[in-house]
Structure formats: structure tokens, C-alpha cells
Design an enzyme around this catalytic site. Sequence first.
Site, PDB file in Angstrom:
ATOM      1  N   ASN A 145      10.330 -39.719  17.896  1.00  0.00           N
ATOM      2  CA  ASN A 145      10.881 -38.619  18.691  1.00  0.00           C
ATOM      3  C   ASN A 145      10.814 -38.944  20.185  1.00  0.00           C
ATOM      4  O   ASN A 145      10.442 -38.113  21.000  1.00  0.00           O
ATOM      5  CB  ASN A 145      10.135 -37.315  18.401  1.00  0.00           C
ATOM      6  N   GLY A 172       4.944 -45.732  18.681  1.00  0.00           N
ATOM      7  CA  GLY A 172       5.192 -46.531  19.872  1.00  0.00           C
ATOM      8  C   GLY A 172       4.417 -45.972  21.051  1.00  0.00           C
ATOM      9  O   GLY A 172       3.251 -45.594  20.920  1.00  0.00           O
ATOM     10  N   ARG A 232     -18.740 -36.924   7.937  1.00  0.00           N
ATOM     11  CA  ARG A 232     -17.940 -38.105   8.274  1.00  0.00           C
ATOM     12  C   ARG A 232     -16.799 -37.739   9.214  1.00  0.00           C
ATOM     13  O   ARG A 232     -16.117 -36.736   9.021  1.00  0.00           O
ATOM     14  CB  ARG A 232     -17.389 -38.739   6.999  1.00  0.00           C
ATOM     15  N   SER A 250       7.621 -14.543   5.727  1.00  0.00           N
ATOM     16  CA  SER A 250       8.622 -14.255   4.698  1.00  0.00           C
ATOM     17  C   SER A 250       9.293 -15.542   4.279  1.00  0.00           C
ATOM     18  O   SER A 250       9.848 -16.253   5.118  1.00  0.00           O
ATOM     19  CB  SER A 250       9.668 -13.270   5.237  1.00  0.00           C
ATOM     20  N   GLY A 293       6.516  -9.192   6.158  1.00  0.00           N
ATOM     21  CA  GLY A 293       7.964  -9.101   6.227  1.00  0.00           C
ATOM     22  C   GLY A 293       8.428  -7.895   7.013  1.00  0.00           C
ATOM     23  O   GLY A 293       7.638  -7.220   7.694  1.00  0.00           O
ATOM     24  N   SER A 310       0.822  -1.216   0.000  1.00  0.00           N
ATOM     25  CA  SER A 310       0.000   0.000   0.000  1.00  0.00           C
ATOM     26  C   SER A 310       0.854   1.264   0.000  1.00  0.00           C
ATOM     27  O   SER A 310       1.556   1.556   0.973  1.00  0.00           O
ATOM     28  CB  SER A 310      -0.922  -0.002   1.227  1.00  0.00           C
ATOM     29  N   ARG A 362      16.838 -54.054  15.309  1.00  0.00           N
ATOM     30  CA  ARG A 362      16.715 -53.694  16.724  1.00  0.00           C
ATOM     31  C   ARG A 362      17.615 -54.516  17.649  1.00  0.00           C
ATOM     32  O   ARG A 362      17.499 -54.421  18.862  1.00  0.00           O
ATOM     33  CB  ARG A 362      15.256 -53.827  17.171  1.00  0.00           C
ATOM     34  N   ASP A 421      11.967 -15.773   2.639  1.00  0.00           N
ATOM     35  CA  ASP A 421      13.428 -15.604   2.645  1.00  0.00           C
ATOM     36  C   ASP A 421      14.063 -15.957   3.986  1.00  0.00           C
ATOM     37  O   ASP A 421      15.279 -16.100   4.071  1.00  0.00           O
ATOM     38  CB  ASP A 421      13.805 -14.154   2.308  1.00  0.00           C
ATOM     39  N   ARG A 427      22.544 -25.887 -18.102  1.00  0.00           N
ATOM     40  CA  ARG A 427      21.195 -25.335 -18.222  1.00  0.00           C
ATOM     41  C   ARG A 427      20.922 -24.413 -17.036  1.00  0.00           C
ATOM     42  O   ARG A 427      21.497 -24.581 -15.956  1.00  0.00           O
ATOM     43  CB  ARG A 427      20.146 -26.448 -18.236  1.00  0.00           C
TER      44      ARG A 427
END
Length: 834
Positions: free
Chosen positions: A584, A628, A619, A214, A168, A139, A524, A216, A343
Amino acid sequence: MSEEHKTKIAVLTSGGDSAGMNAVVRAIVKYGITKGCEMFVVREGYEGLVRGNADAPTFKRKVSFNKHDLNGHTELLDDTSFISNLRYGDGTLLKEGEGDAMDHPGGRSLKGRYIIRVGWDDVRGWFAEGGTLIGTARSAAFRTREGRLSAAKNLIHEGIDALAVCGGDGSLTGADLFRSEWPSLVSDLKASGDITETQANYYAHLKIVGLVGSIDNDMSMTDTTIGAYTALHRICESMDNINSTAFSHSRAFVVEVMGRHCGWLALMAGISCGADFIFIPERPPKAHPWEDEMCDNIHRHREAGKRTTIVIVAEGAHDADLNPIRAEDVKTVLSERLGLDTRVTCLGHTQRGGRPCAWDRILPTLQGVEAVDALLEATPETPSYMIGMHENKITRVPLVEAVKMTQSVAVAIKDKDFEKAMSLRDPEFCEGLEGFVAVSALDNTKRLPKDQRMRVAIIHMGAPAGGMNAATRAAVRYCIRRGHKPLVIHNGFKGLLEDNLEELSWLRVDNWMVRGGSELGTNRALPDMDIGAVASQFQKHKFDAFFLIGGFEAFTSLLILDKARQHYPQFHIPMVHLPATISNNVPVTEFSLGCDTSLNALVDACDAIKQSASASRNRVFVVETQGGKCGYIATMGALAVGAVSVYTPESGITLDALRRDVEFLKLRYSLDAKGRSEGRLILRNEAASTVYTTEFLSKMLQEEGGELFDSRLASLGHTLQGGIPSPMDRARAVRLSLKCMAFLEKHHDALRNQPEHKRRAPDESAAVITIQSSRVELTPVQEMVDHADMKNRRAKSNWWIQHKELVESLGGKTPLMNEVKKMKERRNAGGCHA
């Protein structure tokens, strides 16, 4: 909260769009409603704030409830705290982008309306959408004082006293300026008669909070910005495809990515995709001309037999004299000096697009919640905050300081002070650059003296997880760079006993970054199956260091080996464990390799499942996840996909909880717009209960749902181990693996000064690399035991456990059932019985 003191919060997105902005808006709106606030969205960013609703037609609120299906709770229709905020009728117009048409068949329109009241259901289904559904614009009007004066007037006329801005550094700079000018803007509006004295007194203070959107990742004082990881996903997806065609034709590809003042995308893509060379604004090539440094590196790679060459160029890349380095320039050099068939690919705005990845749903959700709390706690004395992130911790930092530091990076680059520019970036950025050089460059000048070199054994343990191969690649290449011998063990400790070992080369692991699972093979089996034979193998192969990559089995194995030191001198060598498990569940560390890949696999599956559930209108899907006896994947996955409830082993499943869920779903479906019910998800960890199975839950809900809703089940199973590892897991694998190698070198150097037959490794030489808040720590394995629930194979306490409540709050269960509870209390207080 009384009507006259109810906080009214508006949220706007400004500047460029980024994935996750819709998740921010959704979180702020829903969490604000649970806190008793009135919620608004501002269309078209600051431009919409300037335009306001002055020319807007008046529409009545469009809400309808089926009173006959309210399960006896018709009193809830008079409540003002949640149900009255369910919807205001403009959600579809915002989502479909058709609201500006005056001839809309429904008779409603957004034309001329830029500050829109929204409710809970108006932002449903926004999670999986890229970009920003409320629009964004740069703006020019808001940059003028006259424009900001109009914006202030529009906010006051709508009764809004709090503003959340997602954008940003330019957008957040505008937000801070707006807040600092606010008293004088209110004074001018009062003097001109645009607002009354009462309004001027009531709205004397504007509360503002900033969230960084952002791609970046260029904002200081935060680890990551909203949209950055999704952009990295788009880049890596493209580069993974490019790599295959480059290999086929033995070609070179120059890939241009976004990043005018920040090289984060180029750097992380370079690490995650195994690029040969990168150009970033913060650290231009030291060689003059720059062509020499790049060509020397790539020539060595080609001489070693590498068939592909990938060079990544950030759009703001330049040389040490600030002369731009463009993709076409790089192509010319590669073609003419090295004779490579080259390329150029410019990824452009494809980097902004697509569905948000898991982290760009979780991060905006957590930050949106914190933003609402910051606004509600704000006073005239507190600064405007920017909501940031350090690893998994949400932070508040003064907005003006974050913007100032961010702009300092661009100034340092302009002044050619590249060391300062790097110092102003996050420490992980600097580590990332060092790590990229360590694993990408075939450089023999960094080798240690022969007496300091090691024979490093590398083994995979437990179930496969995304990032295992990337960590191994980094370790192998670091070994070769330093003169160590990388000896990989195939098929775990069973393979060790069978002499299934191999020394890997630099080129052998070249393509391992993108490979999921375990290239070494894993199982394991623990070393105590025959600890004496394992010790014999350590001695036979003359291991100087031992590197374990895996989950709870690897942690347990390291513990066994450490305890066996008192009987077997062969184990008096440095040993380190890098946690890699989708569950985790390794104690102390907050993240393990593979858990992000797993979350993204879960998000992809649940998006498809929810699409089916929504198409069926009524549904409920009960989705079973792996993990686990650790509920991390289920809990964070539920947060990422907008589930209404989640069942985990930590909290279990009770009959009372099931009754509450059934009552919630019945009431919630009765409140949906007729014929437009939303498909809903419930996530259940595979070990949440041995009695209340996924099949049982689905059949129970189908039976109880009657005509309101039906139910289906979906078990995601081993699909959660993922295919191609996520960029986050790849980059984290490199960072942690290199730290593990440095740890092994440090302790080997200390131990080699002791006589070989008398060597005694200290306790701290057997450690697990852990992420703790914003720190990476090597924690002695014996210390880890105090934090481990060995029986259930998980940590005793977890940082993510608190988010289960947030799942149920943002899913609507907590606020709706709280209203039911209050209603029952009112009935009982009035002499009636519920």
C-alpha cells in the site's frame, strides 16, 4: 479527572450479534480507561439494563499484584488512573460464559449482575472471538416506558452517565428514544423517591453514542457496518467451495444469504464470487415474470460453454409486485425451464459466525475510540451521534437522521419506489450493481460502433497482490461487452518485448475472481530498459489504450511512459494505473488492491502465534512483516491483532525506544495475575532498521526478560501475499477496474478525432486511479510525483501513520509508561532520585 467528576461509561451490545462487537467493547473499555473513565459492560443488551444489579450478591474486587516483581515501582499500586483499572475479576467469567452458575468453583458469579465494572485485562483476548461475549437480547421490557424507567434507575444507581450502544437500526432507535425521554424519566424517578434530588440534578443529561453492528450493512450514512465484511468472508468461503463442486458436476446452485431489507451481502457476494444472477430487495428483476430475465442470462452463459451456474438470493428478495422470490422457486425454474441439475444451499447463521476478519477488528477499534471521544465531548445541546465510516475516515452523524434514512429504504421498497430505494443507498452500492451487471452478463447489445472500439493492452507489474486477477477479469469482460479487444501481456515488459501477448475470451477469465497471485505473470522490469523497443511494440500491436495493474513499479512505469511521449508518438494513447500492492505504498491513494488480503493473512498468522504465546504464559513474539519501506501492513496489522508495539521504517528504531519497550514489558508482566500472563506481540516491518534486526530484538528481549518473560521470532515473509483474495479486494478490484476502463474510453474518444500522425495526448490522459477519503479520483501521474518519496518508494504522508500511537496506547505501553514518568517526577520533586 477528580473522582466526583469522573465519567462512567457503560457499553452494551443489542439486537443480532455480529463479528467485531467484541472488538468494539475492548476498544471502548481500554480507550475509556486511558481517558480516566470508569468502564462498565451491560450483559444481555437492553434486557440487562432493565434488570440491573438489584438481586446481585456482593463480591470484592479481585486484584492481585506481585509487589516483589514491580521493578522498584511499588508506588504505582496507589495510582488511581491505570493500574487500579487493570482488572476486577470478572473477565474470565464473561469470556467463558460460566458466570451465571452460583456454584462456580472460584466463588464468584455473574448471576443477578448485569451492569459489571471491568478493567483493562478483563477484556483481553476478545479480539479473535466472534459474536458478543457480553451477550445480546431483544428486550420486550425496554420497549415499554416502565422498562426504560427501570433502566434509567439502574444506570443512576451505578453512577453511570454515558452509554455506548452497538447494534442495528432497531437498537439505535431505542437508544435515541431513551435519550429523548431521559429528562422525563429522571423527573419520574425523583417524584417516586427512587433517586434523590442531588442525583436528579447530577444525572440530568445522559450521553449516548451509537455504533452500528449489523451483518446486513443496512444502515444509511455509513459505508460499512461492524460485522458486514466478516459475514461476506463467510459467504465467499462457502461459495468458493460450492463453485468447485458445481464445476465438477456442471451443476447450478441457488444460494440464499441474509438481507431482509438490504441486498448488500447478496450483491457483494455476487461480485466477489462471479455469480450469474442475483436477487436483491432494492432492485427486483424488470422482466415480468422475473423468470424470463434470469433464464435468458443463464442460457447465454451455458451456450458459451460455462459449466457452473450460481444464483444468489437475498432472504428479502421479491419481484416488482413484492411477491417473495425464494431459493426453492429459483431452483424449480432452473430445473424445469433450463434442465439444469440444481441444488439449494441456505447459509443461514453460519454467516454470523467465525473469527472477525481484519477490517472487522480495525473498524470497530477506530469507531470505539471515536465513540469515547464523542461521549466525553457531548453536551445537552449536541445530538446523539452514530459513529460511521466513509472509506477510511471515521465520521459522526446525528443518530436520529441515520435511523430515519435507513427506515426510509424499507418504506420506499414497500411503496414499490425502487429508484428511491437505490438512491438512499450508498453510491458505492449503486456502482456495485452496475458493475455486477457489466461483468456477469454476456450481453452483445452494449457494443460501441467499430470506430470507437479499442485494442486495450493489460499488464501486471511488480510483486503479485490479491485482486490483480479480479481486476483483469473485470477489464476483459468489459472490453468484450463494449466490443474492444483485450490484449493481455504475459510477464510484464519483458514479455511485451518477446511478443508474449494473448487475446482473452469471456469464458477464459470466468474463474479468475478467486485466484490469488498473477495469472499473467509479473516482474519488476521497467520500460526504460529499452524504451525504443517498447514504443516499437506499442506500434506493432496497435495499442489504443494501456492498462497497468501493480504497485510502485507500475506507477514508475507510467511516469516513464508519460515522459517518453515527447520522443515517441506511440505513447500518445490513454494510459491508466490501478494500484495493486500489499505494501500500500503508492502515493495519494489510501488503499491498493492486495493490502486487505495481506492484512487478513497477517491476522490469521498472528492469531496462531498469539495462541502459542499465551499458552506459554510469558512469551513475547517479535513478528516480522513485509511492506518494503512502507509501514502500512505492520501498523494496521498491529492494530488488528492487538500488538503492544510496532516498528516501521517511517519512525525507525532507536535505542531509547528499545529501552522503553523493555521497561514496559518487565513492568507489564509483573502486573499480570500470577501464572496467567498474556502472550504478547511486537510487529516489526522488514525495513524498520538495518541494525536492530528481528533476530536482534528477539534475543535482546529474551536476555532482558529474565524470569518474567522469554521471546521468540516469527517471519511471515511471502505468506503475506495471501492465497485466495479477500472479498474486499475482489469487490474493490471490479469497481476500480471498470472506472479505469471508462477513463480509457473517454480519452480515446477525444483523441480519435485528431489526425493519427499528429495526436497529442493531454497530461491528464496518463493517470492513476486513487481512493481519497470517500472519493475515487483519476489523478494525473505527473501530479502524483509531488506526493511521492521516490527514494524510499512510498508516499510522503500517510493517513494511517497516526495509528501507531493508538497501537501503543491500546497495547498498554503509553498509559503505563506515562504513570512511570509521573512517579519519577514525584520522586524527584520530593528530593529523591529515581
